[in-house]
Design a protein around this motif. Structure first.
Motif, PDB file in Angstrom:
ATOM      1  N   ASP A 192       7.330  -2.643 -16.486  1.00 18.17           N
ATOM      2  CA  ASP A 192       6.741  -3.384 -15.367  1.00 18.17           C
ATOM      3  C   ASP A 192       6.760  -2.544 -14.092  1.00 18.17           C
ATOM      4  N   ARG A 193       7.834  -1.808 -13.892  1.00 15.61           N
ATOM      5  CA  ARG A 193       7.959  -0.952 -12.698  1.00 15.61           C
ATOM      6  C   ARG A 193       6.831   0.077 -12.656  1.00 15.61           C
ATOM      7  N   ASP A 194       6.579   0.743 -13.783  1.00 10.82           N
ATOM      8  CA  ASP A 194       5.525   1.748 -13.820  1.00 10.82           C
ATOM      9  C   ASP A 194       4.151   1.115 -13.648  1.00 10.82           C
ATOM     10  N   ARG A 195       3.939  -0.033 -14.252  1.00  8.81           N
ATOM     11  CA  ARG A 195       2.663  -0.732 -14.081  1.00  8.81           C
ATOM     12  C   ARG A 195       2.417  -1.064 -12.622  1.00  8.81           C
ATOM     13  N   MET A 196       3.430  -1.603 -11.975  1.00 10.79           N
ATOM     14  CA  MET A 196       3.272  -2.029 -10.577  1.00 10.79           C
ATOM     15  C   MET A 196       3.002  -0.846  -9.657  1.00 10.79           C
ATOM     16  N   ARG A 197       3.767   0.223  -9.789  1.00 11.57           N
ATOM     17  CA  ARG A 197       3.557   1.333  -8.863  1.00 11.57           C
ATOM     18  C   ARG A 197       2.237   2.059  -9.125  1.00 11.57           C
ATOM     19  N   PHE A 198       1.819   2.149 -10.389  1.00 11.98           N
ATOM     20  CA  PHE A 198       0.547   2.794 -10.697  1.00 11.98           C
ATOM     21  C   PHE A 198      -0.627   1.930 -10.233  1.00 11.98           C
ATOM     22  N   GLU A 199      -0.601   0.653 -10.584  1.00 16.71           N
ATOM     23  CA  GLU A 199      -1.707  -0.229 -10.209  1.00 16.71           C
ATOM     24  C   GLU A 199      -1.829  -0.355  -8.697  1.00 16.71           C
ATOM     25  N   MET A 200      -0.713  -0.501  -8.011  1.00 15.97           N
ATOM     26  CA  MET A 200      -0.755  -0.585  -6.547  1.00 15.97           C
ATOM     27  C   MET A 200      -1.386   0.668  -5.964  1.00 15.97           C
ATOM     28  N   SER A 201      -1.020   1.817  -6.483  1.00 17.54           N
ATOM     29  CA  SER A 201      -1.551   3.080  -5.968  1.00 17.54           C
ATOM     30  C   SER A 201      -3.048   3.213  -6.229  1.00 17.54           C
ATOM     31  N   VAL A 202      -3.485   2.882  -7.428  1.00 15.31           N
ATOM     32  CA  VAL A 202      -4.915   2.940  -7.749  1.00 15.31           C
ATOM     33  C   VAL A 202      -5.693   2.021  -6.811  1.00 15.31           C
ATOM     34  N   ILE A 203      -5.223   0.812  -6.628  1.00 15.51           N
ATOM     35  CA  ILE A 203      -5.933  -0.157  -5.793  1.00 15.51           C
ATOM     36  C   ILE A 203      -5.924   0.265  -4.323  1.00 15.51           C
ATOM     37  N   GLU A 204      -4.825   0.829  -3.839  1.00 14.51           N
ATOM     38  CA  GLU A 204      -4.775   1.294  -2.443  1.00 14.51           C
ATOM     39  C   GLU A 204      -5.753   2.441  -2.211  1.00 14.51           C
ATOM     40  N   ILE A 205      -5.784   3.401  -3.129  1.00 20.03           N
ATOM     41  CA  ILE A 205      -6.729   4.516  -2.982  1.00 20.03           C
ATOM     42  C   ILE A 205      -8.162   3.999  -3.074  1.00 20.03           C
ATOM     43  N   LEU A 206      -8.429   3.136  -4.029  1.00 20.54           N
ATOM     44  CA  LEU A 206      -9.763   2.559  -4.171  1.00 20.54           C
ATOM     45  C   LEU A 206     -10.162   1.781  -2.917  1.00 20.54           C
ATOM     46  N   GLY A 207      -9.236   1.019  -2.365  1.00 19.79           N
ATOM     47  CA  GLY A 207      -9.524   0.284  -1.133  1.00 19.79           C
ATOM     48  C   GLY A 207      -9.920   1.211   0.003  1.00 19.79           C
ATOM     49  N   ASN A 208      -9.233   2.350   0.099  1.00 21.88           N
ATOM     50  CA  ASN A 208      -9.595   3.338   1.122  1.00 21.88           C
ATOM     51  C   ASN A 208     -10.971   3.915   0.865  1.00 21.88           C
ATOM     52  N   VAL A 209     -11.288   4.175  -0.388  1.00 22.64           N
ATOM     53  CA  VAL A 209     -12.615   4.701  -0.732  1.00 22.64           C
ATOM     54  C   VAL A 209     -13.693   3.714  -0.311  1.00 22.64           C
ATOM     55  N   VAL A 210     -13.545   2.472  -0.699  1.00 23.95           N
ATOM     56  CA  VAL A 210     -14.551   1.454  -0.380  1.00 23.95           C
ATOM     57  C   VAL A 210     -14.667   1.265   1.131  1.00 23.95           C
ATOM     58  N   GLU A 211     -13.543   1.290   1.831  1.00 24.53           N
ATOM     59  CA  GLU A 211     -13.559   1.033   3.279  1.00 24.53           C
ATOM     60  C   GLU A 211     -14.000   2.242   4.101  1.00 24.53           C
ATOM     61  N   HIS A 212     -13.473   3.418   3.786  1.00 25.31           N
ATOM     62  CA  HIS A 212     -13.657   4.566   4.674  1.00 25.31           C
ATOM     63  C   HIS A 212     -14.700   5.584   4.228  1.00 25.31           C
ATOM     64  N   ALA A 213     -14.864   5.790   2.946  1.00 25.09           N
ATOM     65  CA  ALA A 213     -15.770   6.847   2.491  1.00 25.09           C
ATOM     66  C   ALA A 213     -17.230   6.486   2.700  1.00 25.09           C
ATOM     67  N   TYR A 214     -17.506   5.225   2.996  1.00 23.82           N
ATOM     68  CA  TYR A 214     -18.889   4.785   3.102  1.00 23.82           C
ATOM     69  C   TYR A 214     -19.242   4.256   4.478  1.00 23.82           C
ATOM     70  N   ALA A 215     -18.827   4.962   5.500  1.00 30.70           N
ATOM     71  CA  ALA A 215     -19.172   4.564   6.858  1.00 30.70           C
ATOM     72  C   ALA A 215     -20.682   4.645   7.075  1.00 30.70           C
ATOM     73  N   ALA A 216     -21.352   5.504   6.332  1.00 29.32           N
ATOM     74  CA  ALA A 216     -22.817   5.607   6.387  1.00 29.32           C
ATOM     75  C   ALA A 216     -23.357   5.336   4.992  1.00 29.32           C
ATOM     76  N   ASP A 217     -24.319   4.475   4.903  1.00 29.25           N
ATOM     77  CA  ASP A 217     -24.905   4.105   3.617  1.00 29.25           C
ATOM     78  C   ASP A 217     -26.025   5.092   3.281  1.00 29.25           C
ATOM     79  N   HIS A 218     -25.908   5.745   2.124  1.00 29.97           N
ATOM     80  CA  HIS A 218     -26.888   6.735   1.704  1.00 29.97           C
ATOM     81  C   HIS A 218     -27.945   6.145   0.774  1.00 29.97           C
ATOM     82  N   SER A 219     -27.964   4.856   0.581  1.00 25.37           N
ATOM     83  CA  SER A 219     -28.880   4.267  -0.392  1.00 25.37           C
ATOM     84  C   SER A 219     -30.345   4.391   0.021  1.00 25.37           C
TER      85      SER A 219
END
Length: 156
Positions: free
Chosen positions: A47-74
């Protein structure tokens, strides 16, 4: 920026999970479901490994969604819009993830990441991920932001 870490090997594992999708806030639910599937294939992960890995993946992903797309290239001809890919995998020793996106580049020194002031309303994601993971690396290659996350498995 750091060089790719040992987690990059996840992209070569035979038993990996891969998701490619538009980088929108809804991607968070898809990645949660992907990780739930991963846990179902490997019930021996603590459970410890699941929690720390999942939290880290979601935190990095949250930063990607929030910060990497300040300008929309679509709306730029030849661009496929805002895209995100994730590869996750498990070995006997490690939990690994490789995240990539076509968002804006970031100037980032992971060695300088620290927890913000207690009253700060944001800025904890990278600090939490850095503290939870055994290795976190970032690099910008061919117009893509690439993140590699490594969590060494611990005994129950």
């Amino acid at each position: 920026m750091t060089d790719p870490g040992p987690a990059r090997v996840v992209t070569t594992l035979e038993s990996r999970l891969v998701l490619s999708a538009p980088a929108t806030p809804e991607i968070m639910d898809l990645v949660h479901a992907m990780l739930e599937h991963l846990w179902g294939t490997s019930p021996d992960i603590s459970d410890r490994d699941r929690m720390r890995f999942e939290m880290s993946v979601i935190e990095i992903l949250g930063n990607v969604v929030e910060h990497a797309y300040a300008a929309d290239h679509s709306d730029i001809p030849g661009q496929d819009g805002r895209r995100f890919e994730i590869v996750v995998g498990i070995t006997e020793e490690n939990l690994m993830a490789h995240l990539g996106d076509n968002g804006l580049p970031t100037e980032l020194d992971l060695s300088g990441v620290a927890m913000p002031d207690a009253l700060a309303e944001s800025g904890r994601g990278l600090a939490l991920a850095t503290a939870a993971l055994d290795d976190l690396s970032y690099e910008r290659v061919d117009g893509r932001n690439l993140w590699d996350l490594l969590c060494l498995r611990t005994a129950d």
